[in-house]
Design a protein around this motif. Sequence first.
Motif, PDB file in Angstrom:
ATOM      1  N   GLY A 106       0.776  -1.223   0.000  1.00 40.08           N
ATOM      2  CA  GLY A 106       0.000   0.000   0.000  1.00 40.08           C
ATOM      3  C   GLY A 106       0.809   1.276   0.000  1.00 40.08           C
ATOM      4  O   GLY A 106       0.261   2.358  -0.200  1.00 40.08           O
ATOM      5  N   THR A 112       0.902  -8.654  -0.099  1.00 42.12           N
ATOM      6  CA  THR A 112      -0.430  -8.414   0.445  1.00 42.12           C
ATOM      7  C   THR A 112      -1.467  -8.521  -0.667  1.00 42.12           C
ATOM      8  O   THR A 112      -1.140  -8.582  -1.859  1.00 42.12           O
ATOM      9  N   TYR A 138      -3.278  -6.161  -1.632  1.00 43.45           N
ATOM     10  CA  TYR A 138      -3.083  -4.967  -2.452  1.00 43.45           C
ATOM     11  C   TYR A 138      -2.057  -5.228  -3.550  1.00 43.45           C
ATOM     12  O   TYR A 138      -2.288  -4.910  -4.721  1.00 43.45           O
ATOM     13  N   SER A 198      -7.056   9.388   1.410  1.00 45.76           N
ATOM     14  CA  SER A 198      -8.225   8.793   0.754  1.00 45.76           C
ATOM     15  C   SER A 198      -8.054   8.714  -0.757  1.00 45.76           C
ATOM     16  O   SER A 198      -8.761   7.942  -1.416  1.00 45.76           O
ATOM     17  N   ARG A 213      -6.441   3.098  -0.624  1.00 49.79           N
ATOM     18  CA  ARG A 213      -7.758   3.433  -0.078  1.00 49.79           C
ATOM     19  C   ARG A 213      -8.854   3.323  -1.137  1.00 49.79           C
ATOM     20  O   ARG A 213      -9.979   2.912  -0.845  1.00 49.79           O
ATOM     21  N   GLU A 234      -9.532  -0.422  -1.543  1.00 51.91           N
ATOM     22  CA  GLU A 234     -10.260  -0.929  -0.373  1.00 51.91           C
ATOM     23  C   GLU A 234     -11.722  -0.523  -0.435  1.00 51.91           C
ATOM     24  O   GLU A 234     -12.600  -1.322  -0.074  1.00 51.91           O
ATOM     25  N   ARG A 235     -11.993   0.658  -0.936  1.00 57.72           N
ATOM     26  CA  ARG A 235     -13.385   1.083  -1.089  1.00 57.72           C
ATOM     27  C   ARG A 235     -14.077   0.262  -2.167  1.00 57.72           C
ATOM     28  O   ARG A 235     -15.239  -0.180  -1.976  1.00 57.72           O
ATOM     29  N   ALA A 250     -13.069  -4.083   1.506  1.00 52.74           N
ATOM     30  CA  ALA A 250     -12.278  -4.888   2.443  1.00 52.74           C
ATOM     31  C   ALA A 250     -10.925  -4.250   2.648  1.00 52.74           C
ATOM     32  O   ALA A 250     -10.442  -3.487   1.799  1.00 52.74           O
ATOM     33  N   ARG A 251     -10.305  -4.561   3.756  1.00 53.62           N
ATOM     34  CA  ARG A 251      -8.928  -4.130   4.009  1.00 53.62           C
ATOM     35  C   ARG A 251      -8.003  -4.983   3.155  1.00 53.62           C
ATOM     36  O   ARG A 251      -8.138  -6.225   3.108  1.00 53.62           O
ATOM     37  N   LEU A 252      -7.027  -4.354   2.497  1.00 52.62           N
ATOM     38  CA  LEU A 252      -6.186  -5.070   1.538  1.00 52.62           C
ATOM     39  C   LEU A 252      -4.701  -5.074   1.897  1.00 52.62           C
ATOM     40  O   LEU A 252      -3.911  -5.728   1.216  1.00 52.62           O
TER      41      LEU A 252
END
Length: 311
Positions: A167, A226, A228, A295, A300, A303-304, A308-310
């Motif tokens: 990220g 990850t 991401y 953002s 971010r 993830e939106r 989910a959290r990536l």
Amino acid sequence: MGHEAPRAARDRDPQAPSSGGTSLGERGDVAVAGKPMGRDLRTLLERDGILIIDTEPFQLSQGELDLIERYGSDGRSKNSSFNPNTGDIDGVLGGPAVVRGLSSLMARYSTWSRELIAEFFPPYHALLEVGRTSLRRRSVQAEPPLSRRKDDRSLHLDAFTSQPVAGRRILRVFNNFDPSGCEREWAIAEGGFEDFAERFRGRTRRLLPGEAALLEGLSLTKCRRTDYDQIMLGMHDAAKRDRGYQATARRRYVSFPQGSTWLAFTDQTPHAAVSGQYALEQTFYVPVEALADPSRSPLRILERLWGARLA
């Protein structure tokens, strides 16, 4: 084809700053910034993902230029690279004097780039992680790419197979030092990161259970990949394989004159090399918390979109 006509960076907007100025302008639809003088330039760079810096160019001696012309490539790497953290150099064939000379040049550029970030983006500088330094001397037009995946002439976002970023932003400092005076031209896709992600995220996936640990255990990644990283790699590869997208995506063009310096979040702005040959580049990794507006970061936004959290 849906392309817009090229606009050269040398055709400066009348409001663009002179060297050392503090105002903002544009060249070829890319913003130009002079010395910040207390102004926070992060918002400008994070908005567009690319910013030309109006500063004195990085200087190379005639001896360094002669050395660049003489050294051999290993034939496997599209660029020669230097690790400022270890002093290791890759992609170079030559004796000890050649290796020392090129290492010294790239170490000097790495230091120069860090000082540039400290002057123009002090909030980034405090949290930067320094990546590799790259010396690029392949002709974009005349020399064929080593593979489709390594073809920088295709619109793409940067994502690294062996170097997960989890990220963090990929910030690169470029300098066109072409001794012949030629410009370096890029194509920049319209729509930005979110349009790119909406188009290609359906062709990628998250990690399988245990996949990240396996890749790290086999030393295929330098640290833990990850979700991401997996998604960004999938979008990178899908875009380069998509001949329809490459042929029809709307884009604008910007040319960087010899001596010019520009910064790019290359994980944000779909871009492609159009022409040029000689350039230096320094990679930095910027944590999301160092951004003026987290953002707007690819992490971010993804993830939106995924809900989910990536990382």
